[in-house]
Design an enzyme around this catalytic site. Structure first.
Site, PDB file in Angstrom:
ATOM      1  N   ASP A 265       0.872  -1.186   0.000  1.00 11.08           N
ATOM      2  CA  ASP A 265       0.000   0.000   0.000  1.00 11.08           C
ATOM      3  C   ASP A 265       0.902   1.227   0.000  1.00 11.08           C
ATOM      4  OD1 ASP A 265      -3.253   0.354   0.517  1.00 11.08           O
ATOM      5  OD2 ASP A 265      -2.060   2.151   0.968  1.00 11.08           O
TER       6      ASP A 265
ATOM      7  N   CYS B 142     -15.129  -0.697  -5.541  1.00  8.22           N
ATOM      8  CA  CYS B 142     -16.395  -0.547  -4.814  1.00  8.22           C
ATOM      9  C   CYS B 142     -17.125   0.680  -5.347  1.00  8.22           C
ATOM     10  CB  CYS B 142     -16.174  -0.467  -3.304  1.00  8.22           C
ATOM     11  SG  CYS B 142     -15.147   0.902  -2.792  1.00  8.22           S
TER      12      CYS B 142
HETATM   13  N1  SAM Z   1      -7.951  -4.138  -0.499  1.00 14.09           N
HETATM   14  C1  SAM Z   1      -8.226  -3.360   0.683  1.00 14.09           C
HETATM   15  C2  SAM Z   1      -9.047  -4.212   1.640  1.00 14.09           C
HETATM   16  O1  SAM Z   1      -9.776  -5.092   1.214  1.00 14.09           O
HETATM   17  O2  SAM Z   1      -8.936  -4.000   2.860  1.00 14.09           O
HETATM   18  C3  SAM Z   1      -8.907  -2.067   0.348  1.00 14.09           C
HETATM   19  C4  SAM Z   1      -8.110  -1.247  -0.631  1.00 14.09           C
HETATM   20  S1  SAM Z   1      -8.742   0.358  -0.967  1.00 14.09           S
HETATM   21  C5  SAM Z   1      -9.994   0.030  -2.086  1.00 14.09           C
HETATM   22  C6  SAM Z   1      -7.496   1.010  -2.014  1.00 14.09           C
HETATM   23  C7  SAM Z   1      -6.133   1.187  -1.355  1.00 14.09           C
HETATM   24  O3  SAM Z   1      -5.202   1.523  -2.393  1.00 14.09           O
HETATM   25  C8  SAM Z   1      -6.017   2.314  -0.350  1.00 14.09           C
HETATM   26  O4  SAM Z   1      -5.612   1.790   0.897  1.00 14.09           O
HETATM   27  C9  SAM Z   1      -4.916   3.236  -0.906  1.00 14.09           C
HETATM   28  O5  SAM Z   1      -4.049   3.729   0.090  1.00 14.09           O
HETATM   29  C10 SAM Z   1      -4.179   2.292  -1.827  1.00 14.09           C
HETATM   30  N2  SAM Z   1      -3.440   2.898  -2.953  1.00 14.09           N
HETATM   31  C11 SAM Z   1      -3.786   3.956  -3.728  1.00 14.09           C
HETATM   32  N3  SAM Z   1      -2.879   4.158  -4.685  1.00 14.09           N
HETATM   33  C12 SAM Z   1      -1.925   3.205  -4.537  1.00 14.09           C
HETATM   34  C13 SAM Z   1      -0.709   2.893  -5.211  1.00 14.09           C
HETATM   35  N4  SAM Z   1      -0.285   3.621  -6.261  1.00 14.09           N
HETATM   36  N5  SAM Z   1       0.017   1.835  -4.770  1.00 14.09           N
HETATM   37  C14 SAM Z   1      -0.397   1.110  -3.700  1.00 14.09           C
HETATM   38  N6  SAM Z   1      -1.525   1.377  -3.016  1.00 14.09           N
HETATM   39  C15 SAM Z   1      -2.283   2.401  -3.426  1.00 14.09           C
END
Ligand code: SAM
Length: 463
Positions: A271, A377
């Site tokens: 993340d 989502c």
């Molecule tokens: N998969 C997680 C769960 O089920 O608990 C939820 C993920 S949430 C939809 C999206 C996540 O992507 C966020 O925590 C955000 O910090 C992360 N994120 C956004 N851009 C990113 C990147 N370039 N690389 C890694 N993580 C990223």
């Protein structure tokens, strides 16, 4: 009877969503009246909680039945402790197709008299209350001037983020979410350098009744929306494999993947946001999962050009993983309950390019013969079906795969996909099953599978 307003959006966002849900292909298939009715239902149901609370259970630690009994005992104890004003029978139901899910029907909206003494909470806290939570002190924005612990108060959610901290007479747009008993004096919230962190208002008469899972069997039950649990099963991890979860925080899906592998193999969780990384570690520790390796890293940059890099940590050489999950950052318009979204259209539309960058990295990091699952989502075409259409034309090595289980609807028309491609996609569309005249328990499992957050899943094989 609907006691809530529909979700409040900027007019430009409402117009945009309307053009998505009433696109030419949809109109040709179902007609204007039906398309408009679905769109109106969507706006209404987004501000209401789903009619079931879903928990994923740690079947790597105990059997479903054992956990179901323990959970029943815990929730009955909670009821005896008086967190609810009246006794409600607790139903805990297994899901007919998903072996690690328990469902609890949500009771509501229930009649409750709004009082003149109001505690104002932020929108996120208000949504949590509608899903069974108590009000924690950090969520409190305003309270009656002379509030003392023990006072009975109404809790209202600040819809537009306008309430200033410490307010005692907030007149902005707000929605009543239930009544509770203050656990703390006003002065201990706003007139101290170190406000307490625990429960600020114990909900006794919430508008929607669902048990509070705070501290309940933390190693055995994990609150997770049903479509999110489906993602783990669709990915289909097997013991001994190496899996990449590219956008992992707070780690709900990461932990599910590790549990499905019997904690045998390796789940790499990335993340980009450092402050969220600890939450993944805490969840893994709580659920006793040791196969998870967590790194703070930008997944768009997670492919190394140097094949001599240490393959333990990012960046990784191409084709390092058996399966990749891209649970992408998205506009989140499927989240429920969500009574207000103040984002501009520009913000809503900013996700498609970012998701494509991440998708490029996902395809490169996946082994030939490996599985890639893409999920969001949100309810827009741009972040869902249009991404699938783009992926299929950009990466000829990818083919769409059937999903198991497939309990949601098929993909939405409008992105030029063929009917057989749409059938392989899984779109959770709450507007298709929204019916407030039916009690949740009477309609299981049909309603539990449909009345969820809005969600999208696509599964690809890399040939
Ligand atoms: N998969 C997680 C769960 O089920 O608990 C939820 C993920 S949430 C939809 C999206 C996540 O992507 C966020 O925590 C955000 O910090 C992360 N994120 C956004 N851009 C990113 C990147 N370039 N690389 C890694 N993580 C990223």
């Amino acid at each position: 009877m609907s006691v809530f307003p529909r979700i409040s959006l900027k007019p430009e966002v409402t117009d945009y969503l309307q053009s998505v849900f009433l696109n030419k292909e949809v109109l040709a298939a179902v007609g204007h009246q039906e398309a408009e009715s679905r769109f109106q239902k969507l706006l209404t149901c987004l501000s209401h909680p789903p009619s079931y609370t879903c928990v994923r259970v740690s079947t790597h630690l105990a059997s479903l039945e054992e956990i179901r009994h323990k959970l029943g005992d815990e929730l009955r104890k909670q009821q005896l402790c008086g967190s609810s004003a009246d006794e409600i029978s607790i139903q805990i139901l297994p899901h007919p197709q998903i072996p690690d899910v328990l469902l609890l029907p949500v009771d509501g909206p229930r009649p409750a008299q709004q009082l003149s003494s109001e505690v104002v909470v932020g929108a996120q806290c208000g949504s949590a209350v509608l899903r069974g939570a108590h009000v924690f002190v950090p969520g409190i924005l305003g309270s009656p001037k002379y509030m003392k612990a023990g006072d009975v108060v109404s809790v209202v959610s600040d819809l537009e983020g306008r309430c200033t901290r410490g307010s005692s007479d907030f007149q902005g747009k707000k929605v009543f979410v239930g009544n509770g008993v203050a656990q703390i004096d006003r002065s201990d919230i706003f007139c101290t350098d170190k406000p307490a962190k625990g429960i600020g208002v114990q909900m006794v008469e919430p508008l929607y009744h669902s048990p509070s899972f705070d501290g309940v069997l933390p190693d055995l039950v994990f609150l997770q929306n049903l479509p999110s649990v489906v993602v783990g099963h669709v990915l289909g991890p097997r013991p001994g494999e190496r899996i990449l979860d590219m956008c992992a925080a707070p780690g709900g899906k990461t932990c599910h993947i590790a549990a499905l592998m019997g904690d045998q193999g390796e789940v790499v969780a990335l993340d980009k946001i450092r402050s969220k990384i600890d939450k993944i570690r805490q969840n893994a520790q709580m659920l006793q999962l040791r196969s998870i390796k967590v790194y703070c890293f930008d997944s768009a940059k997670a492919v190394s050009s140097d094949s001599g890099q240490d393959p333990q940590g990012p960046p990784f050489p191409p084709e390092s993983f058996d399966r990749v999950l891209l649970d992408a950052p998205c506009s989140g318009l499927g989240q429920r309950p969500n009574m207000s979204c103040t984002w501009s259209l520009k913000e809503i539309c900013s996700y498609q390019p970012l998701q494509r960058k991440l998708f490029h990295a996902a395809v490169r990091l996946l082994k030939k013969g490996g599985v890639l699952v893409y999920s969001t989502c949100t309810v827009t075409l741009a972040e869902n079906e249009e991404q699938v259409s783009w992926a299929l034309s950009t990466f000829p090595c990818l083919t769409l795969q059937p999903q198991e289980p497939h309990i949601g609807a098929e993909g939405m028309l409008g992105a030029g996909l063929l009917p057989e491609q749409l059938r392989l996609l899984q779109r959770f569309s709450p507007e298709l099953s929204w019916d407030q005249t039916e009690t949740p328990a009477a309609a299981l499992p049909r309603r539990a599978d449909g009345d969820t957050i809005g969600f999208f899943i696509a599964k690809f094989l890399k040939n």
